[in-house]
Scaffold this active site. Structure first.
Site, PDB file in Angstrom:
ATOM      1  N   LYS A 226       0.841  -1.210   0.000  1.00  0.00           N
ATOM      2  CA  LYS A 226       0.000   0.000   0.000  1.00  0.00           C
ATOM      3  C   LYS A 226       0.874   1.258   0.000  1.00  0.00           C
ATOM      4  CE  LYS A 226      -3.826  -2.392   2.225  1.00  0.00           C
ATOM      5  NZ  LYS A 226      -4.496  -2.800   3.476  1.00  0.00           N
TER       6      LYS A 226
ATOM      7  N   GLN B 146      -4.112  -1.360   9.783  1.00  0.00           N
ATOM      8  CA  GLN B 146      -4.076  -2.714   9.217  1.00  0.00           C
ATOM      9  C   GLN B 146      -4.576  -3.726  10.253  1.00  0.00           C
ATOM     10  OE1 GLN B 146      -3.226  -3.381   5.942  1.00  0.00           O
ATOM     11  NE2 GLN B 146      -3.963  -5.455   6.375  1.00  0.00           N
TER      12      GLN B 146
ATOM     13  N   ASP C  31     -10.920   3.151   4.724  1.00  0.00           N
ATOM     14  CA  ASP C  31     -11.317   1.743   4.630  1.00  0.00           C
ATOM     15  C   ASP C  31     -12.837   1.605   4.624  1.00  0.00           C
ATOM     16  OD1 ASP C  31      -9.219  -0.028   4.261  1.00  0.00           O
ATOM     17  OD2 ASP C  31      -8.579   0.102   6.356  1.00  0.00           O
TER      18      ASP C  31
END
Ligand code: NDP
Length: 304
Positions: free
Chosen positions: A52, A96, A119
């Protein structure tokens, strides 16, 4: 012959569009920024986050990798999120998952400012998505929609069956397909007569987390199959069950001792009209959509 929906090519096209948007924003003095929070040393998480951060660099997005120790407390994580919420150079906050057991994941995700929640996990964004208001939608389901649209697969009026109802994939995928005017059925572990339902699907989305769970007899001939699942297999018996006779796979399995299979049995792809392969289908879209969400967040926060 079923058509292969090439997630790698679609993700590349999206990344190029995002890079173009980043260039335009830089002309206005804006540089989108993503904070990536990676706790501890989970190898899979390290790979995802590295990729990412690298993609940010390629697209001209600023990134800040923050790596708290594995024994971090919920309180200090909350302080970190609070700091990131207030930082002007940060438009998106990515935490994460999974987090270590001692950290209260829900409390932490709820602390992320909804306008920086790239997200799309915050309840405010889930609510906005359901209400059909502009929202930061979860990346994987948003990628599913991009695959269908950019492959000119009709959605409106089609029966979309989603197997899996997680907050991260199944539920938001259902909501996004509903907004595209599909007739949506959501199935889960308590669903009865599952094969009868999946056989009615024009678009079948599998987000279950069980290797090769959807078998050929569960699929309507000609259906579009979207395989979200990522399951690592290492046993020879499993390999033979899914890939016997696939020489290319055989070669890489022999070399690495492992391969990945989706939630749809590869034999089911033969009767499909179109399908996303694993790997190379839905997976590549997730990072591309994270980048798109970061730029979107940067614009929304500045009212652009
Ligand atoms: P979850 O474990 O959160 O959810 C799985 C869902 O599948 C649940 O709703 C569960 O039902 C349902 N399910 C389990 N067993 C059955 C069954 N026998 N029959 C019908 N439904 C069943 O998984 P996620 O949604 O997070 O992920 C799903 C898959 O997608 C995984 O393989 C994951 O690795 C992959 N994934 C891939 C991503 C990508 O970038 N391509 C991103 C995110 C996930 P119930 O609710 O009743 O328990």
């Amino acid at each position: 012959m079923a058509r292969i929906l090439d997630g790698v090519a679609i993700a590349k096209a999206i990344r190029e569009e995002v890079a173009e948007e980043v260039r335009e924003l830089s002309g206005r003095g804006v540089r989108p920024g993503l904070a990536a929070v990676l706790v501890g040393n989970v190898p899979a998480s390290e790979i995802y986050v590295r990729s990412k951060v690298q993609t940010c660099g390629e697209l001209g997005i600023f990134s800040d990798l923050i790596t708290p120790q594995a024994d971090v407390t919920t309180e200090s994580m909350l302080e970190l999120v609070d700091l990131l919420n207030r930082r002007e150079d940060i438009d998106g906050i990515l935490i994460q998952l999974p987090l270590p057991a001692q950290v209260d994941t829900k409390r932490l995700l709820d602390a992320v400012a909804p306008e920086k929640d790239v997200d799309g996990f915050h309840p405010v964004n889930a609510g906005r998505l359901q209400a059909g208001r502009p929202a930061l939608a979860p990346c994987t389901p948003a990628g599913v929609i991009q695959i269908l649209k950019r492959s000119q697969i009709p959605i409106a009026g089609q029966h979309a069956v989603i197997v899996g109802r997680s907050d991260i994939v199944g539920k938001p995928a259902a909501m996004l397909l509903l907004h595209e005017n599909a007739t949506v059925t959501i199935c889960h572990s308590k669903t009865r007569e599952l094969p009868e339902i999946t056989r009615q699907a024009d678009i079948l989305v599998a987000a279950i987390g069980r290797a090769g769970f959807i078998t050929p007899e569960m699929v309507k001939p000609g259906a579009t199959l979207i395989d979200v699942g990522i399951n690592r297999i290492t046993e020879r018996a499993d390999f033979d069950r899914f890939f016997k006779g696939d020489l290319k796979r055989e070669e890489s399995f022999a070399k690495r001792g492992t391969t990945i299979v989706g939630d749809i049995h590869p034999a089911a792809f033969k009767t499909a009209g179109a399908y996303t392969p694993v790997p190379g289908g839905v997976g590549p879209l997730t990072i591309a959509m994270l980048m798109a969400n970061t730029v979107r967040a940067a614009k929304m926060r500045r009212g652009l």
